[in-house]
Motif scaffolding. Structure first.
Motif, PDB file in Angstrom:
ATOM      1  N   GLU A 119      -4.067 -16.386   6.035  1.00 46.91           N
ATOM      2  CA  GLU A 119      -3.931 -14.936   6.168  1.00 46.91           C
ATOM      3  C   GLU A 119      -4.485 -14.215   4.939  1.00 46.91           C
ATOM      4  OE1 GLU A 119      -0.454 -11.534   6.891  1.00 46.91           O
ATOM      5  OE2 GLU A 119       0.058 -13.673   6.958  1.00 46.91           O
ATOM      6  N   ARG A 120      -4.248 -14.787   3.775  1.00 49.40           N
ATOM      7  CA  ARG A 120      -4.659 -14.111   2.540  1.00 49.40           C
ATOM      8  C   ARG A 120      -6.147 -14.267   2.253  1.00 49.40           C
ATOM      9  NH1 ARG A 120      -1.284 -14.096  -3.067  1.00 49.40           N
ATOM     10  NH2 ARG A 120      -2.847 -13.121  -4.419  1.00 49.40           N
ATOM     11  N   PHE A 121      -6.674 -15.477   2.483  1.00 44.69           N
ATOM     12  CA  PHE A 121      -8.055 -15.758   2.068  1.00 44.69           C
ATOM     13  C   PHE A 121      -9.027 -15.891   3.242  1.00 44.69           C
ATOM     14  CE2 PHE A 121      -5.332 -17.605  -1.309  1.00 44.69           C
ATOM     15  CZ  PHE A 121      -5.706 -16.742  -2.332  1.00 44.69           C
ATOM     16  N   GLY A 122      -8.510 -15.894   4.460  1.00 43.72           N
ATOM     17  CA  GLY A 122      -9.383 -15.924   5.619  1.00 43.72           C
ATOM     18  C   GLY A 122      -9.805 -17.289   6.088  1.00 43.72           C
ATOM     19  N   ARG A 123      -9.579 -18.316   5.239  1.00 49.17           N
ATOM     20  CA  ARG A 123      -9.962 -19.668   5.629  1.00 49.17           C
ATOM     21  C   ARG A 123      -9.302 -20.669   4.676  1.00 49.17           C
ATOM     22  NH1 ARG A 123     -14.671 -20.374   6.950  1.00 49.17           N
ATOM     23  NH2 ARG A 123     -15.012 -22.533   6.350  1.00 49.17           N
ATOM     24  N   LEU A 124      -9.393 -21.927   5.026  1.00 51.65           N
ATOM     25  CA  LEU A 124      -8.913 -23.010   4.182  1.00 51.65           C
ATOM     26  C   LEU A 124      -9.976 -24.091   4.233  1.00 51.65           C
ATOM     27  CD1 LEU A 124      -6.793 -24.468   2.482  1.00 51.65           C
ATOM     28  CD2 LEU A 124      -5.649 -25.164   4.593  1.00 51.65           C
ATOM     29  N   PHE A 131      -8.765 -26.441  10.539  1.00 47.68           N
ATOM     30  CA  PHE A 131     -10.126 -26.948  10.374  1.00 47.68           C
ATOM     31  C   PHE A 131     -10.905 -26.866  11.689  1.00 47.68           C
ATOM     32  CE2 PHE A 131      -9.139 -30.036   6.603  1.00 47.68           C
ATOM     33  CZ  PHE A 131      -8.928 -28.949   5.774  1.00 47.68           C
ATOM     34  N   ARG A 132     -10.242 -27.212  12.787  1.00 42.96           N
ATOM     35  CA  ARG A 132     -10.936 -27.158  14.093  1.00 42.96           C
ATOM     36  C   ARG A 132     -11.341 -25.725  14.450  1.00 42.96           C
ATOM     37  NH1 ARG A 132     -11.116 -31.689  17.074  1.00 42.96           N
ATOM     38  NH2 ARG A 132      -9.734 -33.434  16.530  1.00 42.96           N
ATOM     39  N   SER A 133     -10.481 -24.780  14.143  1.00 46.23           N
ATOM     40  CA  SER A 133     -10.818 -23.387  14.456  1.00 46.23           C
ATOM     41  C   SER A 133     -11.999 -22.908  13.627  1.00 46.23           C
ATOM     42  CB  SER A 133      -9.598 -22.485  14.218  1.00 46.23           C
ATOM     43  OG  SER A 133      -9.316 -22.360  12.831  1.00 46.23           O
ATOM     44  N   GLN A 134     -12.173 -23.498  12.433  1.00 46.74           N
ATOM     45  CA  GLN A 134     -13.288 -23.138  11.549  1.00 46.74           C
ATOM     46  C   GLN A 134     -14.522 -23.999  11.799  1.00 46.74           C
ATOM     47  OE1 GLN A 134     -10.434 -22.238   7.630  1.00 46.74           O
ATOM     48  NE2 GLN A 134     -11.568 -24.144   7.763  1.00 46.74           N
ATOM     49  N   HIS A 135     -14.315 -25.118  12.511  1.00 43.46           N
ATOM     50  CA  HIS A 135     -15.351 -26.149  12.689  1.00 43.46           C
ATOM     51  C   HIS A 135     -15.769 -26.735  11.346  1.00 43.46           C
ATOM     52  CE1 HIS A 135     -15.604 -25.036  16.885  1.00 43.46           C
ATOM     53  NE2 HIS A 135     -15.800 -23.772  16.535  1.00 43.46           N
ATOM     54  N   ALA A 136     -14.843 -26.747  10.394  1.00 45.64           N
ATOM     55  CA  ALA A 136     -15.153 -27.279   9.067  1.00 45.64           C
ATOM     56  C   ALA A 136     -13.865 -27.447   8.275  1.00 45.64           C
ATOM     57  CB  ALA A 136     -16.111 -26.365   8.318  1.00 45.64           C
ATOM     58  N   GLY A 137     -13.878 -28.390   7.358  1.00 42.35           N
ATOM     59  CA  GLY A 137     -12.742 -28.613   6.472  1.00 42.35           C
ATOM     60  C   GLY A 137     -12.726 -30.053   5.997  1.00 42.35           C
ATOM     61  N   GLN A 197      -9.310 -40.245  10.998  1.00 43.00           N
ATOM     62  CA  GLN A 197     -10.775 -40.267  10.944  1.00 43.00           C
ATOM     63  C   GLN A 197     -11.365 -40.512  12.332  1.00 43.00           C
ATOM     64  OE1 GLN A 197     -11.207 -43.321   7.973  1.00 43.00           O
ATOM     65  NE2 GLN A 197     -11.290 -41.878   6.277  1.00 43.00           N
ATOM     66  N   GLN A 198     -10.728 -41.387  13.086  1.00 44.20           N
ATOM     67  CA  GLN A 198     -11.196 -41.663  14.447  1.00 44.20           C
ATOM     68  C   GLN A 198     -10.982 -40.461  15.365  1.00 44.20           C
ATOM     69  OE1 GLN A 198      -8.815 -45.085  15.243  1.00 44.20           O
ATOM     70  NE2 GLN A 198     -10.200 -46.527  14.219  1.00 44.20           N
ATOM     71  N   GLU A 199      -9.840 -39.797  15.205  1.00 41.31           N
ATOM     72  CA  GLU A 199      -9.488 -38.711  16.118  1.00 41.31           C
ATOM     73  C   GLU A 199     -10.229 -37.411  15.836  1.00 41.31           C
ATOM     74  OE1 GLU A 199      -4.977 -40.162  17.337  1.00 41.31           O
ATOM     75  OE2 GLU A 199      -5.224 -38.450  15.983  1.00 41.31           O
ATOM     76  N   THR A 200     -10.925 -37.338  14.704  1.00 42.94           N
ATOM     77  CA  THR A 200     -11.689 -36.121  14.389  1.00 42.94           C
ATOM     78  C   THR A 200     -13.190 -36.344  14.505  1.00 42.94           C
ATOM     79  OG1 THR A 200     -11.525 -36.675  12.027  1.00 42.94           O
ATOM     80  CG2 THR A 200      -9.919 -35.103  12.908  1.00 42.94           C
ATOM     81  N   ARG A 201     -13.582 -37.450  15.097  1.00 47.30           N
ATOM     82  CA  ARG A 201     -15.013 -37.723  15.271  1.00 47.30           C
ATOM     83  C   ARG A 201     -15.682 -36.682  16.182  1.00 47.30           C
ATOM     84  NH1 ARG A 201     -17.628 -42.274  14.250  1.00 47.30           N
ATOM     85  NH2 ARG A 201     -18.723 -42.171  16.259  1.00 47.30           N
ATOM     86  N   ASP A 202     -14.892 -36.018  17.018  1.00 47.91           N
ATOM     87  CA  ASP A 202     -15.463 -35.017  17.917  1.00 47.91           C
ATOM     88  C   ASP A 202     -15.834 -33.722  17.202  1.00 47.91           C
ATOM     89  OD1 ASP A 202     -12.633 -34.641  17.531  1.00 47.91           O
ATOM     90  OD2 ASP A 202     -12.702 -33.109  19.098  1.00 47.91           O
TER      91      ASP A 202
END
Length: 296
Positions: free
Chosen positions: A81-86, A131-137, A172-177
């Motif tokens: 909320e404060r910084f817009g992303r993590l 991270f998924r909502s940002q597509h990065a992390g 690691q396996q579950e975030t391969r997508d």
């Protein structure tokens, strides 16, 4: 690390002491925006002051135990909320206990294991949707050489770190997508931090880091290099591969040697009564970046 011109937003658990605190200071030197999380506010404020002095863009303190999912979720939500992303989470929170399995009280044993395994699961449940909502992390978990080998007198910690490493591999396996998400384990050997002196103990002595003893800042720089070049499992100890090979290739010899070597090199040989250390609550007086051991 994110390549945009904006400073990365990094949340660090276990930030009040040891590797977490050293990592905060190293990231501050890069101008990162930091959210420091641990159980005790007093030590967190000290760590925050150090990070500000080292050049952090901004530093926020949030008290939360990683076993308290509601409190940890509130810290992450407030960050977004404060910084817009993590952008990055460095998960360094851990407690330790010394003693034979039959001697360490059930509640202490389970708390050590829970902090590593269930605490890491809490972090993942809360952070990965962001991270998924940002597509990065990038999630970096501080594991241990003891995630690869076993020693006597540290059964709860060995169980904790083996379980934690297994969980990391599943994540690691579950975030391969989602190619934009990275999950890494950093495995230090002996590190000059207060965790050994603050550990619970039923051995009659406190612990000490086994040689070679590394500075927590050296481990922090390994963490930063992992953020720069994501990898699955990264060693932070030159002898880690040799020790792991001995455990796997000559287990009989390893088992004969490890007990006497651990007693000589990793037990402080002082005289203390049974203690729960900081397993159940923060002990601010004992928190610091470095311990009292000579490091390299």
């Amino acid at each position: 690390m994110p390549t945009s011109t904006d400073p990365p937003t990094v949340l660090i658990t276990g930030a009040s002491s040891g590797i977490g605190r050293a990592t905060a200071k190293e990231l501050a030197g890069r101008g990162a925006t930091l959210v420091l999380v641990s159980r005790g506010e007093e030590s967190l404020e000290e760590a925050a002051a150090e990070a500000r002095a080292a050049g952090a863009a901004e530093v926020v303190v949030q008290t939360a135990d990683v076993l308290d999912e509601e409190a940890f979720r509130a810290a992450v939500d407030a960050t977004v909320e404060r910084f817009g992303r993590l952008d990055v989470v460095v998960h360094a929170a851990q407690v330790m206990a010394y003693g034979r399995i039959e001697d360490v009280p059930k509640e202490v044993y389970e708390r050590v294991v829970d902090t590593a395994v269930h605490g890491t699961a809490t972090v993942a449940r809360v952070v990965l949707p962001v991270f998924r909502s940002q597509h990065a992390g990038h999630l970096v978990v501080v594991n241990s050489l003891l995630g690869n080998i076993a020693t006597p007198l540290l059964g709860s910690y060995v169980t904790a770190k083996w379980g934690q490493l297994g969980l990391i591999r599943v994540l690691q396996q579950e975030t391969r997508d989602e190619p934009g998400i990275s999950i890494s384990a950093v495995q230090p050997g002996g590190v000059d931090t207060p965790i050994y002196a603050q550990a619970a103990s039923w051995t009659g002595s406190t612990g000490r880091p086994p040689p070679p003893v590394y500075s927590p800042y050296r481990v922090a720089r390994v963490i930063l290099s992992t953020l720069d070049r994501p990898r699955r499992v990264v060693q932070a100890g030159l002898l880690n591969p040799v020790i792991t090979a001995g455990f796997r290739l000559v287990p009989g010899v390893f088992d004969v040697l490890v007990g006497p070597l651990l007693q000589r090199l990793a037990i402080a040989d002082d005289d203390v009564p049974p203690t729960e250390g900081n397993v159940f609550e923060s002990k601010p007086a004992g928190n610091a970046t470095e311990g009292r051991w000579r490091s390299i």
